[in-house]
Structures are given as structure tokens and as C-alpha cells.
Design a protein around this motif. Structure first.
Motif, mmCIF file in Angstrom:
data_model
loop_
_atom_site.group_PDB
_atom_site.id
_atom_site.type_symbol
_atom_site.label_atom_id
_atom_site.label_comp_id
_atom_site.label_asym_id
_atom_site.label_seq_id
_atom_site.Cartn_x
_atom_site.Cartn_y
_atom_site.Cartn_z
ATOM 1 N N SER A 1 -12.110 -13.765 6.793
ATOM 2 C CA SER A 1 -11.533 -13.774 5.442
ATOM 3 C C SER A 1 -12.169 -13.122 4.460
ATOM 4 C CB SER A 1 -11.434 -15.291 5.319
ATOM 5 O OG SER A 1 -12.544 -15.628 4.995
ATOM 6 N N GLN A 2 -13.456 -12.915 4.579
ATOM 7 C CA GLN A 2 -14.149 -12.347 3.326
ATOM 8 C C GLN A 2 -14.287 -10.779 3.643
ATOM 9 O OE1 GLN A 2 -15.163 -14.182 0.715
ATOM 10 N NE2 GLN A 2 -14.047 -15.488 1.982
ATOM 11 N N LEU A 3 -14.204 -10.209 4.807
ATOM 12 C CA LEU A 3 -13.857 -8.750 4.945
ATOM 13 C C LEU A 3 -12.478 -8.368 4.298
ATOM 14 C CD1 LEU A 3 -14.764 -7.619 8.664
ATOM 15 C CD2 LEU A 3 -15.769 -6.735 6.406
ATOM 16 N N TYR A 4 -11.502 -9.201 4.460
ATOM 17 C CA TYR A 4 -10.153 -9.074 3.835
ATOM 18 C C TYR A 4 -10.312 -8.741 2.319
ATOM 19 C CZ TYR A 4 -5.283 -9.325 3.114
ATOM 20 O OH TYR A 4 -3.716 -9.066 2.471
ATOM 21 N N LYS A 5 -11.407 -9.207 1.606
ATOM 22 C CA LYS A 5 -11.542 -8.965 0.139
ATOM 23 C C LYS A 5 -12.736 -7.880 0.070
ATOM 24 C CE LYS A 5 -10.962 -9.645 -4.068
ATOM 25 N NZ LYS A 5 -9.798 -9.539 -4.931
ATOM 26 N N ILE A 6 -13.721 -7.923 0.827
ATOM 27 C CA ILE A 6 -14.989 -7.121 0.520
ATOM 28 C C ILE A 6 -14.546 -5.570 0.722
ATOM 29 C CG2 ILE A 6 -17.106 -6.286 1.721
ATOM 30 C CD1 ILE A 6 -17.712 -9.158 2.236
ATOM 31 N N VAL A 7 -13.824 -5.250 1.883
ATOM 32 C CA VAL A 7 -13.451 -3.970 2.239
ATOM 33 C C VAL A 7 -12.435 -3.261 1.114
ATOM 34 C CG1 VAL A 7 -12.077 -2.523 3.587
ATOM 35 C CG2 VAL A 7 -13.610 -4.079 4.768
ATOM 36 N N PRO A 8 -11.443 -4.060 0.819
ATOM 37 C CA PRO A 8 -10.539 -3.363 -0.605
ATOM 38 C C PRO A 8 -11.768 -3.248 -1.730
ATOM 39 C CG PRO A 8 -9.188 -5.080 0.926
ATOM 40 C CD PRO A 8 -10.725 -5.241 1.377
ATOM 41 N N PHE A 9 -12.373 -4.281 -1.871
ATOM 42 C CA PHE A 9 -13.337 -4.275 -3.207
ATOM 43 C C PHE A 9 -14.200 -3.084 -3.230
ATOM 44 C CE2 PHE A 9 -16.993 -6.234 -5.625
ATOM 45 C CZ PHE A 9 -16.277 -6.525 -6.695
ATOM 46 N N LEU A 10 -14.905 -2.974 -2.279
ATOM 47 C CA LEU A 10 -15.645 -1.862 -2.083
ATOM 48 C C LEU A 10 -15.162 -0.353 -2.070
ATOM 49 C CD1 LEU A 10 -18.501 -3.034 0.594
ATOM 50 C CD2 LEU A 10 -18.526 -3.082 -1.935
ATOM 51 N N THR A 11 -13.899 -0.503 -1.380
ATOM 52 C CA THR A 11 -13.050 0.917 -1.495
ATOM 53 C C THR A 11 -12.496 0.862 -2.961
ATOM 54 O OG1 THR A 11 -12.082 0.330 0.456
ATOM 55 C CG2 THR A 11 -11.069 1.779 -0.647
ATOM 56 N N TRP A 12 -12.222 0.211 -3.566
ATOM 57 C CA TRP A 12 -11.752 0.382 -5.180
ATOM 58 C C TRP A 12 -13.039 0.935 -5.996
ATOM 59 C CZ3 TRP A 12 -12.930 -1.078 -10.018
ATOM 60 C CH2 TRP A 12 -11.954 -0.712 -11.065
ATOM 61 N N LEU A 13 -14.119 0.163 -5.696
ATOM 62 C CA LEU A 13 -15.320 0.535 -6.277
ATOM 63 C C LEU A 13 -15.559 2.153 -6.043
ATOM 64 C CD1 LEU A 13 -18.003 -2.431 -6.108
ATOM 65 C CD2 LEU A 13 -16.704 -1.454 -8.209
ATOM 66 N N GLU A 14 -15.425 2.556 -4.795
ATOM 67 C CA GLU A 14 -15.713 3.923 -4.171
ATOM 68 C C GLU A 14 -14.813 4.752 -5.125
ATOM 69 O OE1 GLU A 14 -16.235 6.242 -0.197
ATOM 70 O OE2 GLU A 14 -15.873 4.137 -0.225
ATOM 71 N N CYS A 15 -13.493 4.433 -5.055
ATOM 72 C CA CYS A 15 -12.497 5.445 -5.502
ATOM 73 C C CYS A 15 -12.299 5.467 -6.985
ATOM 74 C CB CYS A 15 -11.219 4.799 -4.764
ATOM 75 S SG CYS A 15 -11.074 5.327 -2.796
ATOM 76 N N TYR A 16 -12.276 4.135 -7.304
ATOM 77 C CA TYR A 16 -11.688 4.258 -8.924
ATOM 78 C C TYR A 16 -12.600 3.486 -9.852
ATOM 79 C CZ TYR A 16 -7.055 4.282 -6.321
ATOM 80 O OH TYR A 16 -6.090 4.458 -5.643
ATOM 81 N N GLY A 17 -13.792 3.022 -9.133
ATOM 82 C CA GLY A 17 -14.779 2.827 -10.301
ATOM 83 C C GLY A 17 -15.375 3.857 -11.231
ATOM 84 N N PRO A 18 -15.331 5.216 -10.623
ATOM 85 C CA PRO A 18 -15.826 6.166 -11.415
ATOM 86 C C PRO A 18 -14.923 6.728 -12.717
ATOM 87 C CG PRO A 18 -16.311 6.827 -9.270
ATOM 88 C CD PRO A 18 -15.440 5.630 -9.198
ATOM 89 N N VAL A 19 -13.517 6.135 -12.719
ATOM 90 C CA VAL A 19 -12.679 6.622 -13.220
ATOM 91 C C VAL A 19 -12.104 5.522 -14.159
ATOM 92 C CG1 VAL A 19 -11.939 8.538 -12.067
ATOM 93 C CG2 VAL A 19 -10.810 6.496 -11.777
ATOM 94 N N MET A 20 -12.794 4.554 -14.013
ATOM 95 C CA MET A 20 -12.143 3.088 -14.536
ATOM 96 C C MET A 20 -12.160 3.267 -16.188
ATOM 97 S SD MET A 20 -13.476 -0.991 -13.975
ATOM 98 C CE MET A 20 -15.097 -0.449 -14.759
ATOM 99 N N GLY A 21 -11.340 2.824 -17.136
ATOM 100 C CA GLY A 21 -11.290 3.123 -18.311
ATOM 101 C C GLY A 21 -10.938 4.564 -18.699
ATOM 102 N N LYS A 22 -10.752 5.308 -17.781
ATOM 103 C CA LYS A 22 -10.548 6.800 -18.077
ATOM 104 C C LYS A 22 -8.861 7.103 -17.660
ATOM 105 C CE LYS A 22 -15.199 8.336 -17.416
ATOM 106 N NZ LYS A 22 -15.961 9.318 -16.760
ATOM 107 N N LYS A 23 -8.611 6.520 -16.533
ATOM 108 C CA LYS A 23 -7.256 6.805 -15.950
ATOM 109 C C LYS A 23 -6.749 5.437 -15.648
ATOM 110 C CE LYS A 23 -8.784 11.081 -13.999
ATOM 111 N NZ LYS A 23 -7.809 12.017 -14.986
ATOM 112 N N PRO A 24 -5.262 5.321 -15.428
ATOM 113 C CA PRO A 24 -4.796 3.972 -15.081
ATOM 114 C C PRO A 24 -5.041 3.742 -13.666
ATOM 115 C CG PRO A 24 -3.174 5.434 -16.049
ATOM 116 C CD PRO A 24 -4.214 6.375 -15.976
ATOM 117 N N THR A 25 -5.680 2.636 -12.953
ATOM 118 C CA THR A 25 -6.067 2.165 -11.815
ATOM 119 C C THR A 25 -5.175 0.991 -11.176
ATOM 120 O OG1 THR A 25 -7.976 1.050 -12.504
ATOM 121 C CG2 THR A 25 -8.125 3.320 -12.205
ATOM 122 N N PRO A 26 -5.184 0.988 -9.977
ATOM 123 C CA PRO A 26 -4.534 -0.243 -9.420
ATOM 124 C C PRO A 26 -5.573 -1.389 -9.560
ATOM 125 C CG PRO A 26 -5.270 1.084 -7.634
ATOM 126 C CD PRO A 26 -5.435 1.801 -9.000
#
Length: 450
Positions: free
Chosen positions: A340-365
Motif C-alpha cells: 500500500s505504501q509503495l503505491y504512493k512512495i514510488v510515484p512520489f519519488l518518481t515525481w520528485l525525480e522528474c518534476y521536482g527540478p522544474v516545479m514552479g517553472k513549468k506545468p507539472t502533473p
């Protein structure tokens, strides 16, 4: 958490853990190990250690490497040892499983595989404990981190006892064969491993993840401190009762200490339930996400496990039905919470890895856009339902029904793992937002080299 560093090898730990979890379930479906053979048979030991070391321990280590720095707002110390720890654990587990298979008579290598496992596995756990303990050392420890400080020595005690078992089976410690080491140490090995290292650490992590993902108040409460104190004392009694009774020649003390430990463990679980109810009731995120909904199944399995233990103790049938109890703990509580927690942790860490660097600069999911909760809800329901049926089948001594139930848990697990892979590949993200300029898609389970 949004601005914390990502652990480079956490996804590798998760991938290896899921591999062993799926593999163990495949073996159960085809009838390899308990209940088709005795609980102490080498085939059963293969499945048991694929689950407890390969799945639970690798999952817990990977999660702690990521979240311990978050708990204490301090970078991970000795991060260069994280990969060697993983390699030692994988090599040691491979030797352990090979040694058990060799004991079953399937093949003979002439290589002391169990002896190698008795060195490599403790080495891997010591490296992991050194990294995590060194990170925690000297820091101001919030409540979740204090649970980890109990989990880490429990991990080392479990690894030490496991190494002694492996060396004993290899014939390298004949002195241990002179007295009933198995009868004295095996209950401690199981209780400290499942109760201390895995469960106590999982409870500590849940005290951080649930409030974070549901936006619940995370201030330390008196009930939370009772959970820690009662659980820690219970574990200490379990660990020390037998050796102290042997040392002072008072064997009657050990059973009494275990009774007190069970009572304290029950108190700890009651107050943990109070805290869980508080988190869910006082959340600011009104729409509960699937990972938090699914975690309820794990918490229910924990309650059922405690109830079953009390019933078995009252009826004097703990030894007869220990397999059903351990299955419910391992697959309902620990594995259910892990999935149950992997179902959130994996997307959460993936989001940080992909979209964290551009957060506030580009539209992100959103993070939840990386998964498809409506279609995945059924798989968590199926998983917990099949675990319940499997535990009931073991209690009723129906191995055929158990294999059918194991097939259901395997199917549900594969579906959830597939969803995690899709999340890592950003397949659920609208194409326009999937890879805007400056966003690099993540590697599946290995870190980038740059």
C-alpha cells in the motif's frame, strides 16, 4: 520532503524486494514449501527467507535510506555503503537459499553455501545499520525515528541469530549442537525479526507517512509514547528472557516474561490503533487516496493477527497453527502495508525525480496522476481478501485452498507491480506533461550516472 535529496539506490532495493516477493508467491502457488511439506523443511525455509529477507528486509532498508534523513532533517551519512550493503544482502540471500535447496537434496555443490550466507548477510545488515545508525547518531530524534532506533538493533540481533543457525547447519559450530539451541533461539529469532525489526520499524515509518500523505497533525501524542515504551519493553523482555533465565538458572522466569511481553505488546497495539484512528479522523485531505485506504487492510490484518495469537495461546494450539499466524503477519500486516505504501512512495519519488527540478517553472502533473487509482482499487481488495482466505485455509489445514488463495495474492501483486512500473515510465501522465523540456524520464530501478 519536497526538497530532500533522493536516495540513489532506494528504487534498486524496492525492485529486488518485489522480485523476491513475486518469486516466493510463485513457489507457494506450485506447492513448494509449507503447507505441502513440514514447517521446518528446507523448502519452507526457502520461501520464508525469500519473504522475510528478500521482500520485507530489502523493502524496509530501501525505505529507511530514503526516509530517515527526512525524519531528522539530516543527509544520509556513509551513502557510499548503501550499494555494498545491497550486494552483500543479495549475495548472502542467494547463498542462503542455495544452501537450503541443497539441504533438501535437490543438488550438491560441495561449497559451504550456508556458511557464506552466515557471513554475507550479517555483513550486509551491519553496513545498513552503520549507515542508518550513523545518520541518526547525535540528532534530535522525533518519535518515528525512535522506533527506528529500536528496529535497527532488533535487525542486528535477528541477523546474528540467523548467522548462528546457518553456521550450525553447516557444521561449523558443533558446540551449539550440544544443547537445544534451536528450541531456545528460534522463537526469539522470529519474534525479534517480525516484531522488532520489521513491525516496530514499520510502525515508526507509518507515524511519518500517514500524516504526511493525509495531511494529518503529526505532533507527538501521549498515546504514541505509550506505543513506543510498551513495545520496546516487550521486545527487550523477549530478547533477554531466555538468556537471563539460563544464566541465573531460573527457567520459570522465561515463560512469565513472555506473558508480560504479550500483555505489553497488546497495550502497544491498542494505543497504536488509537493513533491511527486519530490520523484518519483529523486529516485535512478529505479525499483519502488509495494508498491510505489500502493501508486499512494491513491494519486490520494486524488486529486479526493479535486476536488469533490470543486465541491460540488460550487454546494451547500456538505450535499447531503457527504457520497460519505467521502467514497473516507476513502477508496481511507487513506485506499489505508495504504494498500500500509503495503505491504512493514510488510515484512520489518518481515525481520528485522528474518534476521536482522544474516545479514552479513549468506545468507539472500531480503525484496521483502517475497512477490510476480507480482501476487499481480492485487489486488491493483482491489481495487482502485472498490473504484472509489463505490464513483460514491454513487454520483449516486445506493446502489445496491455500494454493488457490496464494494464486489470488500473486495475481493482485503482479497487477500492483505493473502499476508501479507504469508510474516509473510516466505512462499515466498526459502526453503533453510527460516530458516537457528539462524533464528526464527516470530509469526503472537504477540511478542515473550523472
Amino acid at each position: 520532503m519536497m526538497h530532500s535529496a533522493l536516495s540513489r539506490w532506494t528504487m534498486s532495493y524496492f525492485a529486488a524486494a518485489l522480485f523476491f516477493f513475486v518469486g516466493a508467491q510463485v513457489l507457494m502457488v506450485v506447492g513448494y514449501g509449507f503447507p505441502s511439506v513440514a514447517a521446518e523443511a528446507p523448502e519452507t525455509l526457502v520461501v520464508v527467507h525469500m519473504v522475510t529477507i528478500g521482500w520485507h528486509s530489502l523493502l524496509m532498508c530501501g525505505a529507511l535510506f530514503q526516509f530517515v534523513p527526512v525524519l531528522i532533517a539530516r543527509p544520509l551519512r556513509g551513502e557510499g555503503l548503501v550499494l555494498p550493503a545491497l550486494l552483500c544482502l543479495l549475495a548472502g540471500l542467494g547463498c542462503l537459499l542455495g544452501g537450503f535447496i541443497e539441504l533438501s537434496g535437490a543438488f550438491e555443490t560441495g561449497v559451504p553455501l550456508l556458511a557464506f550466507a552466515g557471513v554475507l548477510l550479517p555483513a550486509g545488515f551491519v553496513l545498513a545499520a552503520y549507515v542508518l545508525g550513523g545518520t541518526l547518531w547525535g540528532a534530535r530524534l522525533p518519535l518515528p525515528a525512535r522506533f527506528v532506533t529500536v528496529g535497527l538493533p532488533s535487525m542486528l540481533v535477528t541477523a546474528l541469530l540467523g548467522a548462528l543457525f546457518a553456521l550450525l547447519l553447516s557444521g561449523y559450530l558443533p558446540a551449539l549442537a550440544e544443547f537445544d539451541f534451536r528450541a531456545q533461539a528460534l522463537p526469539v529469532h522470529i519474534a525479534i525479526g517480525l516484531g522488532g525489526w520489521l513491525s516496530f520499524s514499520a510502525i515508526g515509518v507509518s507515524y511519518r507517512l500517514l500524516p504526511m500523505f493525509m495531511l494529518s497533525p503529526d505532533k507527538e501524542r501521549r498515546s504514541s509514547k505509550i506505543v513506543w515504551w510498551a513495545g520496546a519493553i516487550a521486545l527487550l523482555l523477549v530478547a533477554l528472557a531466555t538468556p537471563l533465565a539460563s544464566l541465573f538458572g531460573t527457567p520459570d522466569v522465561a515463560p512469565s516474561a513472555r506473558v508480560v511481553a504479550v500483555l505489553l505488546g497488546g497495550i502497544s497495539l491498542v494505543f497504536y490503533g488509537i493513533d491511527l484512528a486519530f490520523f484518519y479522523r483529523h486529516r485535512k485531505r478529505r479525499a483519502v487516496e488509495l494508498n491510505s485506504h489500502a493501508a486499512k487492510g494491513a491494519f486490520l490484518a494486524l488486529v486479526l493477527s493479535a486476536t488469533l495469537l490470543l486465541a491460540l495461546l488460550a487454546s494451547g494450539t500456538v505450535e499447531q497453527h503457527a504457520g497460519a499466524l505467521l502467514y497473516l503477519v507476513a502477508f496481511g500486516w507487513l506485506s499489505g502495508l508495504g504494498l500500500s505504501q509503495l503505491y504512493k512512495i514510488v510515484p512520489f519519488l518518481t515525481w520528485l525525480e522528474c518534476y521536482g527540478p522544474v516545479m514552479g517553472k513549468k506545468p507539472t502533473p500531480r503525484v496521483q496522476d502517475l497512477v490510476a487509482e480507480p482501476r487499481d482499487r480492485i487489486w488491493f481488495v483482491a489481495y487482502f481478501l485472498c490473504v484472509t482466505v489463505g490464513a483460514a485455509a491454513l487454520l483449516a489445514e486445506q493446502p489445496g485452498l491455500f494454493r488457490i488463495a496464494a494464486g489470488g495474492t500473486l495475481l493482485a501483486t503482479l497487477a500492483i507491480v505493473t502499476e508501479l512500473v507504469l508510474a516509473r515510465r510516466l505512462k499515466n501522465v498526459p502526453y503533453a506533461q510527460r516530458a516537457p523540456e528539462g524533464v528526464l524520464p527516470p530509469r526503472l530501478f537504477l540511478p542515473r550516472t550523472h
